[in-house]
Design an enzyme around this catalytic site. Sequence first.
Site, mmCIF file in Angstrom:
data_model
loop_
_atom_site.group_PDB
_atom_site.id
_atom_site.type_symbol
_atom_site.label_atom_id
_atom_site.label_comp_id
_atom_site.label_asym_id
_atom_site.label_seq_id
_atom_site.Cartn_x
_atom_site.Cartn_y
_atom_site.Cartn_z
ATOM 1 N N ALA A 14 -30.303 -7.594 -0.880
ATOM 2 C CA ALA A 14 -29.647 -6.781 0.146
ATOM 3 C C ALA A 14 -28.832 -5.661 -0.465
ATOM 4 C CB ALA A 14 -28.761 -7.676 1.014
ATOM 5 N N ASP A 15 -28.204 -5.927 -1.615
ATOM 6 C CA ASP A 15 -27.380 -4.888 -2.246
ATOM 7 C C ASP A 15 -28.230 -3.721 -2.717
ATOM 8 O OD1 ASP A 15 -28.559 -6.619 -4.124
ATOM 9 O OD2 ASP A 15 -26.954 -6.328 -5.592
ATOM 10 N N VAL A 51 -20.054 -8.089 -0.626
ATOM 11 C CA VAL A 51 -19.718 -9.278 -1.407
ATOM 12 C C VAL A 51 -20.644 -9.345 -2.613
ATOM 13 C CG1 VAL A 51 -19.279 -11.753 -1.367
ATOM 14 C CG2 VAL A 51 -19.110 -10.428 0.758
#
Length: 255
Positions: free
Chosen positions: A104-105, A8
Amino acid sequence: MTFLAIDVGNTRLKWALYTHPHRDAPLLAQGAEFLDNIDKLADGAWATLTPPTHMLGCIVAGDAVRRRVEAQMELWDVAPQWVVASAGEAGLTNGYDYPARLGADRWVAMIGAWHHAFSTGPARPLVVVMVGTAVTVDAIDASGKFLGGLILPGHGIMLRALESGTAGLHVPTGEVREFPTNTSDALTSGGTFAIAGAVNCMVQHLRDHCGTEPKCIMAGGAGWKMAPSMSVQFELVDNLIFDGLLEMAARRFID
């Protein structure tokens, strides 16, 4: 045992369903939705999927979007798990001052890139570039330690910042030129060369630090736009986030 990977970002949700959580697992289905449309997933693209037994996701869009995604996942009996960067995982060591604050990405992309690079040759220093709404340029040494990285605005943010802060710059998107002779081309070229310069700078820093030539891997929705303007050798890799999620899931979900 099926595995659902979800990425996302700031504008879109991408998903992929695999037969099991492993790097070489066959892909069963995949898709993408703009964030405005994710509330239709359960009645749309996900309605006919084989129910996943495990899920691991990466999200940067915030808690409100995360809750909307989890609501769509209620059609399955699967527990949502979202990546939070840690001190180390899947062979990488996190050198951030506060490891959990690393996006997190970025963490997932570095894990994917590290294992991709290691699968094609001996370990060597690595620069990982993600080109999207924002651009990240991260450095990993040959031992698998994340040394640090850069964050800068992507093309769209650069252009909007200039348009909002400077009179007379509401112009169409231009082309990348070595010597731009109109405002549209000057803006597009400036943004492109700013990103390319950041990559060049990090490659040089890592080369000096490690004493050997780094490998550079680039990914992200707009990565292909940068290719003609890069002066360092690099490999353009699709689905780097999914690669990282598969590597992490293979170690987390061991039946």
